[in-house]
Design a protein around this motif. Structure first.
Motif, PDB file in Angstrom:
ATOM      1  N   SER A  19       1.081  -1.234   0.445  1.00  0.00           N
ATOM      2  CA  SER A  19       0.230  -0.073   0.203  1.00  0.00           C
ATOM      3  C   SER A  19       1.084   0.784  -0.266  1.00  0.00           C
ATOM      4  O   SER A  19       1.790   1.805   0.831  1.00  0.00           O
ATOM      5  N   ASP A  20       0.522   1.843  -0.978  1.00  0.00           N
ATOM      6  CA  ASP A  20       1.526   3.632  -0.967  1.00  0.00           C
ATOM      7  C   ASP A  20       1.080   4.427   0.081  1.00  0.00           C
ATOM      8  O   ASP A  20       1.769   4.749   0.694  1.00  0.00           O
ATOM      9  N   VAL A  21       0.434   5.104  -0.251  1.00  0.00           N
ATOM     10  CA  VAL A  21      -0.162   5.511   0.854  1.00  0.00           C
ATOM     11  C   VAL A  21      -2.065   5.374   0.995  1.00  0.00           C
ATOM     12  O   VAL A  21      -3.466   5.706   0.370  1.00  0.00           O
ATOM     13  N   GLY A  22      -1.946   4.690   2.276  1.00  0.00           N
ATOM     14  CA  GLY A  22      -2.712   4.433   2.528  1.00  0.00           C
ATOM     15  C   GLY A  22      -4.216   5.254   3.216  1.00  0.00           C
ATOM     16  O   GLY A  22      -3.281   6.176   3.609  1.00  0.00           O
ATOM     17  N   GLU A  23      -5.315   5.605   3.164  1.00  0.00           N
ATOM     18  CA  GLU A  23      -6.278   6.214   3.588  1.00  0.00           C
ATOM     19  C   GLU A  23      -7.484   6.037   3.720  1.00  0.00           C
ATOM     20  O   GLU A  23      -8.036   5.639   3.835  1.00  0.00           O
ATOM     21  N   GLY A  24      -7.920   6.722   4.530  1.00  0.00           N
ATOM     22  CA  GLY A  24      -9.159   7.424   4.742  1.00  0.00           C
ATOM     23  C   GLY A  24     -10.786   5.836   5.352  1.00  0.00           C
ATOM     24  O   GLY A  24     -11.224   5.476   4.602  1.00  0.00           O
ATOM     25  N   ARG A  30     -22.860  -2.310   7.029  1.00  0.00           N
ATOM     26  CA  ARG A  30     -24.207  -2.814   6.709  1.00  0.00           C
ATOM     27  C   ARG A  30     -22.832  -4.928   6.588  1.00  0.00           C
ATOM     28  O   ARG A  30     -23.442  -5.463   6.734  1.00  0.00           O
ATOM     29  N   THR A  31     -21.520  -4.880   6.973  1.00  0.00           N
ATOM     30  CA  THR A  31     -20.627  -5.765   7.033  1.00  0.00           C
ATOM     31  C   THR A  31     -19.932  -5.460   8.321  1.00  0.00           C
ATOM     32  O   THR A  31     -19.542  -6.897   8.779  1.00  0.00           O
ATOM     33  N   GLY A  32     -19.827  -4.928   8.359  1.00  0.00           N
ATOM     34  CA  GLY A  32     -18.000  -4.455  10.287  1.00  0.00           C
ATOM     35  C   GLY A  32     -17.031  -5.027   8.798  1.00  0.00           C
ATOM     36  O   GLY A  32     -16.341  -4.340  10.417  1.00  0.00           O
ATOM     37  N   HIS A  33     -17.104  -4.467   8.021  1.00  0.00           N
ATOM     38  CA  HIS A  33     -16.033  -4.761   7.444  1.00  0.00           C
ATOM     39  C   HIS A  33     -14.819  -3.384   7.880  1.00  0.00           C
ATOM     40  O   HIS A  33     -15.629  -2.343   7.614  1.00  0.00           O
ATOM     41  N   LEU A  34     -13.610  -3.159   8.144  1.00  0.00           N
ATOM     42  CA  LEU A  34     -12.846  -2.003   7.452  1.00  0.00           C
ATOM     43  C   LEU A  34     -12.852  -1.654   5.805  1.00  0.00           C
ATOM     44  O   LEU A  34     -12.354  -2.493   4.840  1.00  0.00           O
ATOM     45  N   LEU A  35     -12.786   0.112   6.155  1.00  0.00           N
ATOM     46  CA  LEU A  35     -13.279   0.221   3.927  1.00  0.00           C
ATOM     47  C   LEU A  35     -11.827   1.100   4.772  1.00  0.00           C
ATOM     48  O   LEU A  35     -11.547   1.857   5.858  1.00  0.00           O
ATOM     49  N   TRP A  36     -10.817   0.977   3.956  1.00  0.00           N
ATOM     50  CA  TRP A  36      -9.608   2.025   3.330  1.00  0.00           C
ATOM     51  C   TRP A  36      -8.857   2.039   1.703  1.00  0.00           C
ATOM     52  O   TRP A  36     -10.188   1.791   0.726  1.00  0.00           O
ATOM     53  N   VAL A  37      -8.262   2.919   1.560  1.00  0.00           N
ATOM     54  CA  VAL A  37      -7.594   3.330  -0.082  1.00  0.00           C
ATOM     55  C   VAL A  37      -6.360   3.425  -0.121  1.00  0.00           C
ATOM     56  O   VAL A  37      -6.114   3.569   0.759  1.00  0.00           O
ATOM     57  N   ASP A  38      -5.943   3.149  -1.283  1.00  0.00           N
ATOM     58  CA  ASP A  38      -4.595   3.526  -1.120  1.00  0.00           C
ATOM     59  C   ASP A  38      -4.806   4.174  -2.544  1.00  0.00           C
ATOM     60  O   ASP A  38      -5.454   4.687  -3.729  1.00  0.00           O
ATOM     61  N   ILE A  39      -4.215   6.031  -1.956  1.00  0.00           N
ATOM     62  CA  ILE A  39      -4.567   7.078  -3.044  1.00  0.00           C
ATOM     63  C   ILE A  39      -4.116   6.562  -4.109  1.00  0.00           C
ATOM     64  O   ILE A  39      -4.778   6.262  -5.326  1.00  0.00           O
ATOM     65  N   TYR A  40      -2.525   6.492  -4.124  1.00  0.00           N
ATOM     66  CA  TYR A  40      -1.933   6.463  -5.550  1.00  0.00           C
ATOM     67  C   TYR A  40      -1.595   4.919  -6.126  1.00  0.00           C
ATOM     68  O   TYR A  40      -1.959   4.800  -7.799  1.00  0.00           O
ATOM     69  N   ARG A  42      -4.747   3.368  -6.381  1.00  0.00           N
ATOM     70  CA  ARG A  42      -5.666   3.055  -7.175  1.00  0.00           C
ATOM     71  C   ARG A  42      -7.173   1.834  -6.559  1.00  0.00           C
ATOM     72  O   ARG A  42      -8.011   1.861  -7.661  1.00  0.00           O
ATOM     73  N   LYS A  43      -6.546   1.793  -5.192  1.00  0.00           N
ATOM     74  CA  LYS A  43      -7.898   1.096  -4.632  1.00  0.00           C
ATOM     75  C   LYS A  43      -8.394   1.157  -3.407  1.00  0.00           C
ATOM     76  O   LYS A  43      -8.269   1.936  -2.770  1.00  0.00           O
ATOM     77  N   VAL A  44      -9.650   1.041  -3.410  1.00  0.00           N
ATOM     78  CA  VAL A  44      -9.891   0.332  -2.578  1.00  0.00           C
ATOM     79  C   VAL A  44     -10.053  -1.223  -1.647  1.00  0.00           C
ATOM     80  O   VAL A  44     -10.639  -2.018  -2.327  1.00  0.00           O
ATOM     81  N   PHE A  45     -10.050  -0.898  -0.261  1.00  0.00           N
ATOM     82  CA  PHE A  45      -9.524  -2.320   0.130  1.00  0.00           C
ATOM     83  C   PHE A  45     -10.801  -2.328   1.476  1.00  0.00           C
ATOM     84  O   PHE A  45     -11.646  -1.367   2.422  1.00  0.00           O
ATOM     85  N   GLU A  46     -10.989  -3.762   0.964  1.00  0.00           N
ATOM     86  CA  GLU A  46     -12.588  -3.714   2.298  1.00  0.00           C
ATOM     87  C   GLU A  46     -11.863  -5.208   3.157  1.00  0.00           C
ATOM     88  O   GLU A  46     -11.479  -6.409   2.774  1.00  0.00           O
ATOM     89  N   ASP A  47     -11.459  -5.173   4.222  1.00  0.00           N
ATOM     90  CA  ASP A  47     -10.894  -6.219   5.235  1.00  0.00           C
ATOM     91  C   ASP A  47     -12.385  -6.486   6.633  1.00  0.00           C
ATOM     92  O   ASP A  47     -12.706  -5.310   6.775  1.00  0.00           O
ATOM     93  N   ASP A  48     -12.001  -7.333   6.415  1.00  0.00           N
ATOM     94  CA  ASP A  48     -13.189  -8.457   7.360  1.00  0.00           C
ATOM     95  C   ASP A  48     -12.081  -8.858   8.169  1.00  0.00           C
ATOM     96  O   ASP A  48     -10.712  -9.362   7.967  1.00  0.00           O
ATOM     97  N   ARG A  53      -9.670 -11.928   5.992  1.00  0.00           N
ATOM     98  CA  ARG A  53     -10.416 -11.896   3.796  1.00  0.00           C
ATOM     99  C   ARG A  53     -10.156 -10.163   3.698  1.00  0.00           C
ATOM    100  O   ARG A  53     -10.556  -9.610   4.137  1.00  0.00           O
ATOM    101  N   GLN A  54      -9.090 -10.233   2.366  1.00  0.00           N
ATOM    102  CA  GLN A  54      -9.873  -8.811   2.408  1.00  0.00           C
ATOM    103  C   GLN A  54     -10.090  -9.369   0.855  1.00  0.00           C
ATOM    104  O   GLN A  54      -9.503  -9.879  -0.560  1.00  0.00           O
ATOM    105  N   THR A  55     -10.638  -8.275   0.221  1.00  0.00           N
ATOM    106  CA  THR A  55     -10.879  -7.974  -0.938  1.00  0.00           C
ATOM    107  C   THR A  55     -10.560  -6.147  -1.709  1.00  0.00           C
ATOM    108  O   THR A  55     -10.786  -5.192  -1.297  1.00  0.00           O
ATOM    109  N   VAL A  56     -10.107  -6.812  -2.844  1.00  0.00           N
ATOM    110  CA  VAL A  56      -9.174  -5.294  -2.830  1.00  0.00           C
ATOM    111  C   VAL A  56      -9.770  -5.196  -4.958  1.00  0.00           C
ATOM    112  O   VAL A  56     -10.366  -6.123  -5.571  1.00  0.00           O
TER     113      VAL A  56
END
Length: 292
Positions: A19-24, A30-40, A42-48, A53-56
């Motif tokens: 992850s280059d710039v983890g943010e937000g 709805r799920t209790g999952h942690l959402l965050w982004v990598d600005i540069y 260009r990804k949205v992460f969803e972590d259970d 388990r991580q969805t990118v």
């Protein structure tokens, strides 16, 4: 002079070496999952966090902030070009308010009425080019504040009467009276300057009236009271903490960046880009899903 409390029982919540710039960070109700982004990145992460388990999702453009939606699947996002939605099928840009290649959206958050607020900035951080936008979802976004440099973390107090805003490269923390029903701000007033301790980045507000600010470049998160006085410190094992968010359990989750670090600096801070968690003994002001 009041003492400053140190919160030292920090753990790694999500380990990342890419992850280059983890943010937000924000939790999806709805799920209790942690959402965050990598600005540069260009990804949205969803972590259970219960399973690891991580969805990118690759957004295909720089993404500054993500928010769960109240009535639809997928997520609302603030991206380089403006506001839109991300699903498993990709990005749908709905409000292309920033067509200029030298501008991009940065950090953002949803208010109590479900409106998405996000800052924008010049890519070279030219003074005066930063703006704060509000997107209601049923039309074009509007500019609610301008003349900034790098508007970044924002949040509202528990009473929904004050908005806090960090302007990173101005080294300023602002407050403004907030009028919740129309979504309007009073004048931005300087609460405190932060020169010499890194730059103020993302933030989260707690139920006791204080707010927590990731100090990029300073290896710490600071807890400020409503007068702008530092009342707490969270030491982190990386140089560039970027933002923070409360979980339902009152623990504070802290994102970080590895962007711009040399090989020597990364060797000293190998967890750069990871997400950390620390016990705070308090709770966060609820963060709401986007209403559209």
């Amino acid at each position: 002079m009041a003492s400053v409390r140190t919160y030292a029982d920090l753990e790694v919540a999500v380990r990342s070496e890419t992850s280059d710039v983890g943010e937000g960070p924000v939790f999806d109700p709805r799920t209790g999952h942690l959402l965050w982004v990598d600005i540069y990145g260009r990804k949205v992460f969803e972590d259970d966090l219960s399973t690891g388990r991580q969805t990118v999702r690759d957004v295909g453009t720089m993404v500054g902030a993500v928010a769960p939606r109240a009535a639809h699947d997928g997520f609302a996002v603030a991206v380089a070009e403006g506001f839109g939605y991300v699903t498993d099928s990709g990005l749908t840009l709905v409000d292309p308010v920033l067509p200029e290649p030298n501008l991009r959206m940065n950090d953002g958050k949803v208010d109590s009425r479900g409106r998405f607020w996000a800052g924008s900035n010049d890519m070279e951080f030219a003074p005066g080019q930063g703006r704060l936008h509000r997107w209601d979802g049923d039309g074009p976004s509007v500019v609610v504040a301008d003349g900034l440099v790098l508007p970044n973390g924002l949040g509202w107090n528990a009473e929904d009467t004050v908005l806090y805003l960090a302007d990173s490269y101005a080294n300023l923390l602002y407050r403004a009276d907030f009028h919740a029903e129309p979504g309007e701000l009073g004048r931005l007033e300087v609460l405190t300057k932060t020169e010499g301790v890194g730059v103020p980045d993302g933030l989260a507000v707690d139920a006791e009236g204080c707010f927590w600010v990731a100090m990029h470049g300073a290896r710490e998160v600071r807890r400020y009271d409503p007068t702008g006085r530092v009342v707490g410190l969270v030491p982190v094992p990386v140089l560039q903490p970027t933002s923070c968010a409360f979980g339902a359990d009152g623990r504070l989750y802290i994102t970080s960046a590895r962007n711009g670090l040399s090989a020597e600096e990364l060797a000293k801070s190998p967890l750069s880009g990871s997400v950390f968690v620390v016990e705070t003994g308090t709770a966060g002001v609820p963060v709401h899903p986007f209403r559209a």
